[in-house]
Design a protein around this motif. Structure first.
Motif, PDB file in Angstrom:
ATOM      1  N   GLN A 106      21.428 -22.612 -68.657  1.00 44.59           N
ATOM      2  CA  GLN A 106      20.918 -23.198 -69.898  1.00 44.59           C
ATOM      3  C   GLN A 106      19.822 -24.232 -69.642  1.00 44.59           C
ATOM      4  N   GLN A 107      19.948 -24.946 -68.554  1.00 44.55           N
ATOM      5  CA  GLN A 107      18.892 -25.881 -68.115  1.00 44.55           C
ATOM      6  C   GLN A 107      18.716 -25.688 -66.623  1.00 44.55           C
ATOM      7  N   PHE A 108      17.477 -25.595 -66.178  1.00 42.21           N
ATOM      8  CA  PHE A 108      17.271 -25.302 -64.752  1.00 42.21           C
ATOM      9  C   PHE A 108      15.968 -25.918 -64.263  1.00 42.21           C
ATOM     10  N   SER A 109      15.966 -27.229 -64.206  1.00 43.32           N
ATOM     11  CA  SER A 109      14.784 -27.940 -63.706  1.00 43.32           C
ATOM     12  C   SER A 109      14.557 -27.620 -62.234  1.00 43.32           C
ATOM     13  N   SER A 110      13.306 -27.720 -61.834  1.00 46.59           N
ATOM     14  CA  SER A 110      12.995 -27.556 -60.414  1.00 46.59           C
ATOM     15  C   SER A 110      13.458 -28.776 -59.640  1.00 46.59           C
ATOM     16  N   ALA A 111      13.286 -29.956 -60.254  1.00 53.23           N
ATOM     17  CA  ALA A 111      13.567 -31.179 -59.509  1.00 53.23           C
ATOM     18  C   ALA A 111      13.774 -32.359 -60.443  1.00 53.23           C
ATOM     19  N   TYR A 112      14.340 -33.368 -59.860  1.00 50.58           N
ATOM     20  CA  TYR A 112      14.601 -34.625 -60.566  1.00 50.58           C
ATOM     21  C   TYR A 112      14.137 -35.777 -59.681  1.00 50.58           C
ATOM     22  N   LEU A 113      13.596 -36.806 -60.311  1.00 55.77           N
ATOM     23  CA  LEU A 113      13.160 -37.977 -59.544  1.00 55.77           C
ATOM     24  C   LEU A 113      13.440 -39.238 -60.361  1.00 55.77           C
ATOM     25  N   PRO A 114      14.231 -40.163 -59.822  1.00 57.36           N
ATOM     26  CA  PRO A 114      14.375 -41.441 -60.514  1.00 57.36           C
ATOM     27  C   PRO A 114      13.179 -42.333 -60.197  1.00 57.36           C
ATOM     28  N   ILE A 115      12.656 -43.007 -61.202  1.00 49.25           N
ATOM     29  CA  ILE A 115      11.497 -43.884 -60.996  1.00 49.25           C
ATOM     30  C   ILE A 115      11.925 -45.295 -61.381  1.00 49.25           C
TER      31      ILE A 115
ATOM     32  N   PHE B 222      12.946 -38.632 -64.275  1.00 49.32           N
ATOM     33  CA  PHE B 222      11.895 -37.624 -64.427  1.00 49.32           C
ATOM     34  C   PHE B 222      12.430 -36.249 -64.006  1.00 49.32           C
ATOM     35  N   PHE B 223      12.302 -35.293 -64.900  1.00 53.63           N
ATOM     36  CA  PHE B 223      12.712 -33.913 -64.614  1.00 53.63           C
ATOM     37  C   PHE B 223      11.507 -33.008 -64.826  1.00 53.63           C
ATOM     38  N   ALA B 224      11.369 -31.996 -64.000  1.00 55.63           N
ATOM     39  CA  ALA B 224      10.257 -31.053 -64.187  1.00 55.63           C
ATOM     40  C   ALA B 224      10.744 -29.641 -63.918  1.00 55.63           C
ATOM     41  N   GLY B 225      10.327 -28.721 -64.758  1.00 53.91           N
ATOM     42  CA  GLY B 225      10.709 -27.333 -64.517  1.00 53.91           C
ATOM     43  C   GLY B 225      10.200 -26.410 -65.597  1.00 53.91           C
ATOM     44  N   ILE B 226      10.681 -25.179 -65.554  1.00 51.84           N
ATOM     45  CA  ILE B 226      10.367 -24.193 -66.589  1.00 51.84           C
ATOM     46  C   ILE B 226      10.910 -24.730 -67.912  1.00 51.84           C
ATOM     47  N   ASN B 227      10.174 -24.464 -68.991  1.00 51.92           N
ATOM     48  CA  ASN B 227      10.670 -24.845 -70.310  1.00 51.92           C
ATOM     49  C   ASN B 227      11.784 -23.869 -70.693  1.00 51.92           C
TER      50      ASN B 227
END
Ligand code: DGJ
Length: 729
Positions: free
Chosen positions: A157-166, A254-259
């Protein structure tokens, strides 16, 4: 042994002793990522930024800088915050609870790969989080690989490529935003409480509106050459989502991935779902440092043929639009050859048998030459190009068809559409998108290019266009329960086609165009040599757009053409010099009708093209230093490129505003060697008075710290200076 040497050794020992077990240090030349990865335990993010040694890792804990939060947060046990991964298991359970089972590190000449495998404590469900640290550039790519061995499919259902705490500390982001013919405008804003989402849902193109890249300035409003900045670029050509969650904690997430919108993914047992790479970089030299990191990696690792010199071309589009004829193409080829160009690209309008392509409302998919327009075929044109000593290139739009086409008549089921609804056409009122999830469609597209190349092996360049978004979301190829895979499978199919083309035609130069700048992204660039920045060729607006593009992309990939005056998009009238000077900051080309140029203009163009040939290595392979931003409203924009050895540089200044009483700022160069001496040569000189600095020699330090004043008198004034190192005996 001296007393302080002994003390040093003791201190060193204590540093090593206090380093925590299970810590992983992943480094490039100037950056480090620290993770805590104890086998049997949880994967924790500790640190990302300035390079640290293993000894210093313990100091990260000592100083309290260690973030100590999940490196790839999953939903289920922790439920209240944003997650990178959320799934529904075969039995309906919505939770994940992962523990590390293995850590694997492999070395290649290119990079160090660190793979951390985690398994759910209850379910046969695994995630591999991968980090690829490049050896010759300051980039760490990260992605995840998801698999399971459950009895039935698992829903992703959610599948971000990566996560980064800033870490919060007046954090600002800069990203690119725009619209057709106004792409890649820089937006700079502070991160504030709540969610900031940057996303795309076009389906086919993904950089017209928002881009999948972001700069994160860690300590205050971003500056060009100072300040700590993280850069992130998602390498995915399809729909994407970058999320920043800011709650009351010390960190932005911060999360980044396919929408994931309309893209829930049903993962079969033993299938591996690989998320796209998120490329991360960090620099203490502000936005400029991050851009240079991206550019270096792009040229050497990520852009197809990124280190190869690019030809100077004329594209036929704004010269003749659909009005293609052999005579017309011949005249354009003769003209560009006469001005010193190296390549001619025939754009839209050359194809169609039963249906002639005279406008944008027919024939896509019917990739046969229109013999009425081109009686001697493409072959005839390639010969004319050769006779003129230039190369030949051609436009195609292989992912698309029109309702008015032989292809659609034969294969109505190949388009993206719901079976029980009427298709919603796009461009020209008839355009439709082919269903690239279907292997038959993939084969057709591959064969289109393969046949074109088999019949005309001397084609040197392809402009690959894509002028429609996905509408009528539905595939007659995908089964009912996997309709939501279409957005993703479209791009997997596209990549497969491109990889097949690339393995057979590695030297073909291919431009990614998508209604202008719709495909400026690192998802497609491994198979494309460059991208078209925008359908807007107006030089002033290009200053702003190309400035934005340069945040993440190198000049070698940035197709930048001299347009007509008045410009076809904005109607603005501007001197040829300004138009050339702007286009010369990227991969130079022309997009106009040369027969409409005066003799004087042709003389100028010939000289400018020859000049570009001389400075091409500096522009296309050099390091970029942005000096004065057009977004700072100082009435000018300025940038320069320097070679790595800093023995040559090219400086540009453009007047972006013009009014009486205007104050033009002093120009301070950057990127030079402080101690080297440089002779200044002005390029593309028109009829201005010679500059007082012409031919004079200056120390790098002086040009950077004292600076220079430049007369920019008239509207659309511009200056180009070449700096060449002088060695005095
Ligand atoms: C859109 C592209 O962006 C233009 O440069 C041109 O190639 C047209 N398509 C042709 O139809």
């Amino acid at each position: 042994m001296k007393k302080n040497q002994l003390l040093g050794i003791c201190l060193l020992l204590s540093i090593v002793i206090f380093a925590k077990e299970g810590d992983l240090l992943i480094s490039t030349s100037n950056t480090s990522l620290v993770l805590s990865a104890p086998v049997g335990g949880e994967l924790q993010f500790i640190y990302y930024g300035e390079k640290v040694t293993m000894d210093e890792v313990s100091q990260i804990y000592d100083t309290g800088v260690a973030a100590d939060c999940p490196a790839y947060p999953v939903f289920g046990i922790e439920c209240s915050s944003e997650a990178a991964l959320q799934v529904q298991h075969a039995d309906g359970n919505l939770s994940l609870d992962m523990a590390i089972t293995a850590i694997n590190e492999t070395e290649s000449d290119e990079a160090t790969l660190t793979e951390i495998t985690m398994r759910d404590k209850v379910y046969p469900f695994e995630i591999k989080v991968v980090y690829k640290a490049y050896k010759n550039s300051d980039i760490i790519e990260t992605w995840s690989e998801i698999t399971h061995n459950e009895k039935k499919e698992v829903r992703l259902q959610q599948f971000s490529s990566a996560y980064l705490p800033i870490r919060k500390n007046d954090v600002w982001i800069s990203h690119l935003q725009g619209s057709w013919a106004n792409e890649s405008r820089v937006v700079t804003e502070p991160l504030q409480l709540g969610m900031k989402v940057i996303k795309n849902k076009d389906g086919v193109r993904n950089s017209h509106t928002d881009h999948a890249e972001v700069m994160i300035a860690l300590n205050g409003k971003p500056q060009e050459e100072v300040g700590q900045v993280i850069g992130a670029a998602l390498c995915w050509g399809g729909n994407f989502r970058l999320r920043f969650e800011t709650d009351a904690s010390n960190y932005h997430s911060f999360f980044a991935g396919i929408n994931e919108d309309a893209s829930e993914y049903l993962l079969e047992a033993n299938e591996v779902f690989v998320t796209p790479e998120l490329a991360l970089t960090y620099s203490n030299d502000g936005l400029g440092g991050v851009s240079r990191n991206f550019h270096e990696w792009a040229r050497n690792e990520k852009v197809h043929g990124g280190t190869k010199e690019r030809d100077i071309l004329l594209n036929s589009w704004e010269g003749v639009y659909f009005d293609i004829s052999e005579q017309g193409m011949e005249q354009m080829m003769e003209d560009i050859a006469d001005m010193g160009g190296e390549l001619f690209v025939m754009d839209d309008g050359w194809f169609g048998d039963k249906y002639q392509r005279n406008s944008d409302n027919s024939s896509l998919g019917d990739w046969v030459v229109d013999k009425k327009k081109l009686p001697n075929g493409i072959d005839g044109l390639v010969k004319i190009a050769e006779e003129n000593g230039i190369k030949f290139g051609i436009w195609v739009e292989p992912e698309m068809t029109n309702t008015v086409s032989e292809l659609y008549e034969k294969h109505p089921d190949w388009i993206i559409c719901q079976p029980n609804r009427e298709p919603r056409p796009g461009r020209g009122g008839t355009q439709l998108v082919l269903d690239l999830s279907n292997p038959e469609v993939q084969d057709f597209i591959y064969k289109t290019i393969d046949d074109l190349m088999a019949q005309n092996p001397d084609i040197a360049y392809i402009k690959w266009d894509a002028n429609m978004n996905i509408a009528n979301y539905g595939s007659s190829y995908l089964p009912a329960n996997k309709q939501s895979h279409l957005y993703i499978d479209y791009h997997r199919g596209f990549r497969k086609v491109m990889e097949r083309i690339r393995s057979k035609y590695p030297n073909l130069v291919i431009q990614a165009c998508a209604s202008g700048g719709g495909r400026a992204n690192y998802g497609v660039l491994p198979n494309f040599d460059e991208f078209w920045v925008s359908d807007n060729t107006e030089a002033l607006q290009r200053v702003y757009m190309q400035w934005g593009v340069s945040y993440f992309y190198p000049a070698v990939a940035m197709a930048s053409h001299v347009g007509s005056s008045p410009n076809h998009q904005t109607g603005r009238i501007m001197p040829l010099k300004f138009r050339f000077d702007v286009a010369m900051t990227g991969r130079l080309g022309m997009e106009m009708q040369p027969k409409d140029m005066t003799n004087e203009e042709k003389v100028f163009a010939r000289k400018a093209i020859n000049t570009y040939k001389e400075i091409r290595p500096v522009i296309q392979q050099g390091d970029l230093y942005r000096l004065i931003s057009p977004y700072d409203d100082k009435g000018v924009a300025s940038l320069m490129y320097c070679t790595t050895e800093k023995e040559r540089a090219v400086f540009f200044a453009f007047k972006t505003e013009h009014y009486h009483g205007q104050v033009i700022p002093c120009f301070h160069m950057s990127g030079l060697d402080e101690n080297k001496l440089y002779r200044i040569i002005e390029l593309n000189v028109e009829d201005e008075e010679p500059l007082s600095i012409k031919g004079k020699i200056f120390k790098g330090e002086f040009l950077m710290n004292v600076g220079l004043e430049l007369p920019l008198k008239d509207e659309y004034s511009s200056r180009v200076l070449e700096l060449v190192e002088v060695k005095l005996n």
